[in-house]
Design a protein around this motif. Structure first.
Motif, PDB file in Angstrom:
ATOM      1  N   ARG A   3       6.760   8.865   6.895  1.00  0.00           N
ATOM      2  CA  ARG A   3       5.748   7.912   6.423  1.00  0.00           C
ATOM      3  C   ARG A   3       4.437   8.667   6.239  1.00  0.00           C
ATOM      4  N   SER A  11       0.610   2.556   4.571  1.00  0.00           N
ATOM      5  CA  SER A  11       1.383   3.775   4.772  1.00  0.00           C
ATOM      6  C   SER A  11       2.628   3.681   3.888  1.00  0.00           C
ATOM      7  N   LEU A  12       2.973   4.782   3.213  1.00  0.00           N
ATOM      8  CA  LEU A  12       4.144   4.792   2.337  1.00  0.00           C
ATOM      9  C   LEU A  12       5.326   5.472   3.018  1.00  0.00           C
ATOM     10  N   TYR A  14       8.704   7.549   2.405  1.00  0.00           N
ATOM     11  CA  TYR A  14       9.111   8.425   1.312  1.00  0.00           C
ATOM     12  C   TYR A  14      10.257   9.324   1.746  1.00  0.00           C
ATOM     13  N   ARG A  33      12.575   3.334  -3.450  1.00  0.00           N
ATOM     14  CA  ARG A  33      12.857   4.754  -3.627  1.00  0.00           C
ATOM     15  C   ARG A  33      14.343   5.055  -3.812  1.00  0.00           C
ATOM     16  N   PRO A  51       8.545   8.101  -3.112  1.00  0.00           N
ATOM     17  CA  PRO A  51       7.989   7.111  -2.186  1.00  0.00           C
ATOM     18  C   PRO A  51       8.391   5.683  -2.551  1.00  0.00           C
ATOM     19  N   ASP A  52       8.344   4.810  -1.567  1.00  0.00           N
ATOM     20  CA  ASP A  52       8.320   3.371  -1.810  1.00  0.00           C
ATOM     21  C   ASP A  52       6.858   3.029  -2.046  1.00  0.00           C
ATOM     22  N   LEU A  53       6.549   2.365  -3.152  1.00  0.00           N
ATOM     23  CA  LEU A  53       5.175   1.955  -3.410  1.00  0.00           C
ATOM     24  C   LEU A  53       4.734   0.899  -2.399  1.00  0.00           C
ATOM     25  N   ARG A  54       3.449   0.642  -2.327  1.00  0.00           N
ATOM     26  CA  ARG A  54       2.913  -0.387  -1.432  1.00  0.00           C
ATOM     27  C   ARG A  54       3.648  -1.711  -1.655  1.00  0.00           C
ATOM     28  N   SER A  59       7.753   0.681   2.857  1.00  0.00           N
ATOM     29  CA  SER A  59       6.309   0.909   2.921  1.00  0.00           C
ATOM     30  C   SER A  59       5.616  -0.347   3.424  1.00  0.00           C
ATOM     31  N   GLN A  75      -2.060   1.362  -6.021  1.00  0.00           N
ATOM     32  CA  GLN A  75      -0.831   2.130  -5.790  1.00  0.00           C
ATOM     33  C   GLN A  75      -1.097   3.626  -5.978  1.00  0.00           C
ATOM     34  N   SER A  78      -2.608   5.422  -3.013  1.00  0.00           N
ATOM     35  CA  SER A  78      -1.650   5.785  -1.970  1.00  0.00           C
ATOM     36  C   SER A  78      -0.796   6.981  -2.371  1.00  0.00           C
TER      37      SER A  78
END
Length: 102
Positions: A3, A11-12, A14, A33, A51-54, A59, A75, A78
């Motif tokens: 993260r 926090s993302l 990833y 992701r 990453p997973d976006l916000r 995330s 986004q 981040s």
């Protein structure tokens, strides 16, 4: 699953695979992701960050002003924070749908 450090309180989550020039893959809506799980192995010779976006996947999701915190600009803050944290000054960035706007 690593993260990132929080940016604007988000926090993302990833994944990071491989070594070489950095490539960042950004998913669309309503993705995450893991949408890239078939593509990542084909990018042999690259440092692939996904990453997973916000607000997506693993995330952080928060009650926040969507126009500010979940917009393409929010986004991007981040994602830029994650790249800075990972020490990546420049990267190839690819995305689809919302990810292409970021």
């Amino acid at each position: 699953m690593p993260r990132s450090q929080p940016v604007d309180g988000f926090s993302l989550a990833y994944d990071r695979h491989g070594e070489g020039p950095p490539v960042v893959l950004l998913h669309g809506w309503p993705g995450m992701r893991t949408d890239y799980r078939a593509l990542v192995p084909l990018l042999d010779g690259f440092d692939v960050v996904v990453p997973d976006l916000r607000g997506f996947g693993e995330s952080d999701q928060q009650l926040a002003d969507p126009a500010e915190h979940y917009s393409a600009a929010g986004q991007a803050r981040s994602v830029a924070g994650l790249l800075e944290e990972l020490g990546l000054d420049a990267a190839i960035v690819a995305g689809y749908d919302v990810g292409s706007r970021v």
